[in-house]
Structure formats: structure tokens, C-alpha cells
Design a protein around this motif. Sequence first.
Motif, PDB file in Angstrom:
ATOM      1  N   ASP A  98       0.791  -1.213  -0.098  1.00  0.00           N
ATOM      2  CA  ASP A  98      -0.012   0.023   0.094  1.00  0.00           C
ATOM      3  C   ASP A  98       0.909   1.320  -0.244  1.00  0.00           C
ATOM      4  OD1 ASP A  98      -2.110   1.746   0.178  1.00  0.00           O
ATOM      5  OD2 ASP A  98      -2.196   1.413   2.306  1.00  0.00           O
ATOM      6  N   ILE A  99       0.920   1.781  -1.117  1.00  0.00           N
ATOM      7  CA  ILE A  99       2.059   2.941  -1.239  1.00  0.00           C
ATOM      8  C   ILE A  99       1.394   4.313  -0.698  1.00  0.00           C
ATOM      9  CG2 ILE A  99       3.409   1.971  -3.048  1.00  0.00           C
ATOM     10  CD1 ILE A  99       1.992   4.038  -4.743  1.00  0.00           C
ATOM     11  N   GLU A 100       0.136   4.105  -0.323  1.00  0.00           N
ATOM     12  CA  GLU A 100      -0.528   5.436   0.008  1.00  0.00           C
ATOM     13  C   GLU A 100       0.111   5.768   1.441  1.00  0.00           C
ATOM     14  OE1 GLU A 100      -2.733   7.275  -1.370  1.00  0.00           O
ATOM     15  OE2 GLU A 100      -2.594   6.267  -3.481  1.00  0.00           O
ATOM     16  N   GLN A 101       0.547   4.850   2.142  1.00  0.00           N
ATOM     17  CA  GLN A 101       1.117   5.077   3.738  1.00  0.00           C
ATOM     18  C   GLN A 101       2.674   5.675   3.356  1.00  0.00           C
ATOM     19  OE1 GLN A 101       0.860   1.467   5.482  1.00  0.00           O
ATOM     20  NE2 GLN A 101      -1.149   1.585   5.851  1.00  0.00           N
ATOM     21  N   TRP A 102       3.252   5.627   2.234  1.00  0.00           N
ATOM     22  CA  TRP A 102       4.605   6.028   1.991  1.00  0.00           C
ATOM     23  C   TRP A 102       4.519   7.729   1.850  1.00  0.00           C
ATOM     24  CZ3 TRP A 102       6.531   2.717  -2.408  1.00  0.00           C
ATOM     25  CH2 TRP A 102       6.952   1.178  -1.922  1.00  0.00           C
ATOM     26  N   LEU A 103       5.809   8.097   1.978  1.00  0.00           N
ATOM     27  CA  LEU A 103       5.769   9.584   1.662  1.00  0.00           C
ATOM     28  C   LEU A 103       5.515   9.854   0.346  1.00  0.00           C
ATOM     29  CD1 LEU A 103       9.074  10.370   3.973  1.00  0.00           C
ATOM     30  CD2 LEU A 103       6.657  10.895   4.624  1.00  0.00           C
ATOM     31  N   VAL A 104       5.403  10.867   0.112  1.00  0.00           N
ATOM     32  CA  VAL A 104       5.326  11.593  -1.267  1.00  0.00           C
ATOM     33  C   VAL A 104       6.319  11.343  -2.292  1.00  0.00           C
ATOM     34  CG1 VAL A 104       4.471  13.691  -2.646  1.00  0.00           C
ATOM     35  CG2 VAL A 104       3.406  13.134  -0.663  1.00  0.00           C
ATOM     36  N   VAL A 105       7.480  11.671  -1.611  1.00  0.00           N
ATOM     37  CA  VAL A 105       8.856  11.465  -2.494  1.00  0.00           C
ATOM     38  C   VAL A 105       9.062  10.125  -2.731  1.00  0.00           C
ATOM     39  CG1 VAL A 105      11.148  11.696  -2.101  1.00  0.00           C
ATOM     40  CG2 VAL A 105       9.898  13.607  -1.475  1.00  0.00           C
ATOM     41  N   GLN A 106       8.725   9.039  -1.804  1.00  0.00           N
ATOM     42  CA  GLN A 106       8.771   7.672  -1.860  1.00  0.00           C
ATOM     43  C   GLN A 106       7.998   7.073  -3.001  1.00  0.00           C
ATOM     44  OE1 GLN A 106       8.308   6.423   1.868  1.00  0.00           O
ATOM     45  NE2 GLN A 106      10.203   6.020   2.311  1.00  0.00           N
ATOM     46  N   GLN A 107       6.722   7.760  -3.069  1.00  0.00           N
ATOM     47  CA  GLN A 107       5.689   7.462  -3.922  1.00  0.00           C
ATOM     48  C   GLN A 107       6.004   7.681  -5.327  1.00  0.00           C
ATOM     49  OE1 GLN A 107       1.816   9.052  -2.830  1.00  0.00           O
ATOM     50  NE2 GLN A 107       1.772   7.874  -1.063  1.00  0.00           N
ATOM     51  N   VAL A 108       6.494   8.758  -5.446  1.00  0.00           N
ATOM     52  CA  VAL A 108       6.872   9.455  -6.874  1.00  0.00           C
ATOM     53  C   VAL A 108       8.139   8.513  -7.386  1.00  0.00           C
ATOM     54  CG1 VAL A 108       8.065  11.479  -8.007  1.00  0.00           C
ATOM     55  CG2 VAL A 108       5.899  11.722  -6.556  1.00  0.00           C
ATOM     56  N   THR A 109       9.057   8.372  -6.583  1.00  0.00           N
ATOM     57  CA  THR A 109      10.156   7.633  -6.901  1.00  0.00           C
ATOM     58  C   THR A 109       9.988   6.265  -7.379  1.00  0.00           C
ATOM     59  OG1 THR A 109      11.744   8.854  -5.355  1.00  0.00           O
ATOM     60  CG2 THR A 109      12.692   6.810  -6.092  1.00  0.00           C
ATOM     61  N   PHE A 110       9.153   5.705  -6.539  1.00  0.00           N
ATOM     62  CA  PHE A 110       8.710   4.292  -7.095  1.00  0.00           C
ATOM     63  C   PHE A 110       7.834   4.275  -8.373  1.00  0.00           C
ATOM     64  CE2 PHE A 110       5.804   0.824  -6.886  1.00  0.00           C
ATOM     65  CZ  PHE A 110       6.648  -0.457  -6.595  1.00  0.00           C
ATOM     66  N   LEU A 111       6.841   5.283  -8.584  1.00  0.00           N
ATOM     67  CA  LEU A 111       6.531   5.200  -9.788  1.00  0.00           C
ATOM     68  C   LEU A 111       7.074   5.783 -10.917  1.00  0.00           C
ATOM     69  CD1 LEU A 111       3.037   6.766  -8.450  1.00  0.00           C
ATOM     70  CD2 LEU A 111       3.578   4.246  -8.823  1.00  0.00           C
ATOM     71  N   MET A 112       7.959   6.589 -10.755  1.00  0.00           N
ATOM     72  CA  MET A 112       8.872   6.858 -11.863  1.00  0.00           C
ATOM     73  C   MET A 112       9.694   5.961 -12.161  1.00  0.00           C
ATOM     74  SD  MET A 112       9.959  10.953 -11.192  1.00  0.00           S
ATOM     75  CE  MET A 112      11.302  10.893 -12.352  1.00  0.00           C
ATOM     76  N   PHE A 113      10.391   5.027 -11.318  1.00  0.00           N
ATOM     77  CA  PHE A 113      11.127   3.768 -11.806  1.00  0.00           C
ATOM     78  C   PHE A 113      10.268   2.672 -12.319  1.00  0.00           C
ATOM     79  CE2 PHE A 113      13.503  -0.170 -11.249  1.00  0.00           C
ATOM     80  CZ  PHE A 113      14.685   0.463 -11.437  1.00  0.00           C
ATOM     81  N   PHE A 114       8.943   2.702 -11.964  1.00  0.00           N
ATOM     82  CA  PHE A 114       8.100   1.719 -12.651  1.00  0.00           C
ATOM     83  C   PHE A 114       7.772   2.167 -14.259  1.00  0.00           C
ATOM     84  CE2 PHE A 114       3.912   0.261 -13.840  1.00  0.00           C
ATOM     85  CZ  PHE A 114       4.279  -1.211 -13.653  1.00  0.00           C
ATOM     86  N   ALA A 115       7.654   3.496 -14.276  1.00  0.00           N
ATOM     87  CA  ALA A 115       7.318   4.353 -15.677  1.00  0.00           C
ATOM     88  C   ALA A 115       8.604   3.965 -16.544  1.00  0.00           C
ATOM     89  CB  ALA A 115       6.776   5.424 -15.285  1.00  0.00           C
TER      90      ALA A 115
END
Length: 79
Positions: A40-57
Motif C-alpha cells: 500500500d504505497i498510500e502510506q509512504w511519503l510523497v517522495v517515495q511514491q513518486v520515486t517508485f512510480l517513476m522507476f516503474f514508468a
Amino acid sequence: MACNACMSSLFKEKLGRCKQCMLINLVMLIGFFAVYMMVDIEQWLVVQQVTFLMFFAITAILMALHLLLWCFYRLTDKY
């Protein structure tokens, strides 16, 4: 590495030609998708969410480039 495409130091020479690079990219893409579905990435910090989604993209774009150029080389017999 075994193939001639991997011996090249140019990144664009490997796109769509190196099966080992394509397999590694596919494993990364499937692995990150599995992590995305389980965590559940909603519990992560915004920076962590953006980093994770950018790496996935970026991994998905790289896989799309590999597949696009692989199809191009197969259709034009430039493999």
C-alpha cells in the motif's frame, strides 16, 4: 556476456537486440508491478511514491522501446 550486442558499449545498439537485457528488464517490470500490487504505497511519503512510480514508468518505457525495436529488426531483417 555472450552476444555481440552486449559487447557494444552503445546503449542504442542493445535495444531490441540483446535477449538477456530484455529478459532482465521484463523481470524488473514484473517484479515492480507485483510489489506495487502487494504494498500500500498510500502510506509512504510523497517522495517515495513518486520515486517508485517513476522507476516503474521508466522500466515500462524501456521495455516498450525494446519490444518496438525488436519488432522493427524482425520485420526489416536487420537483426
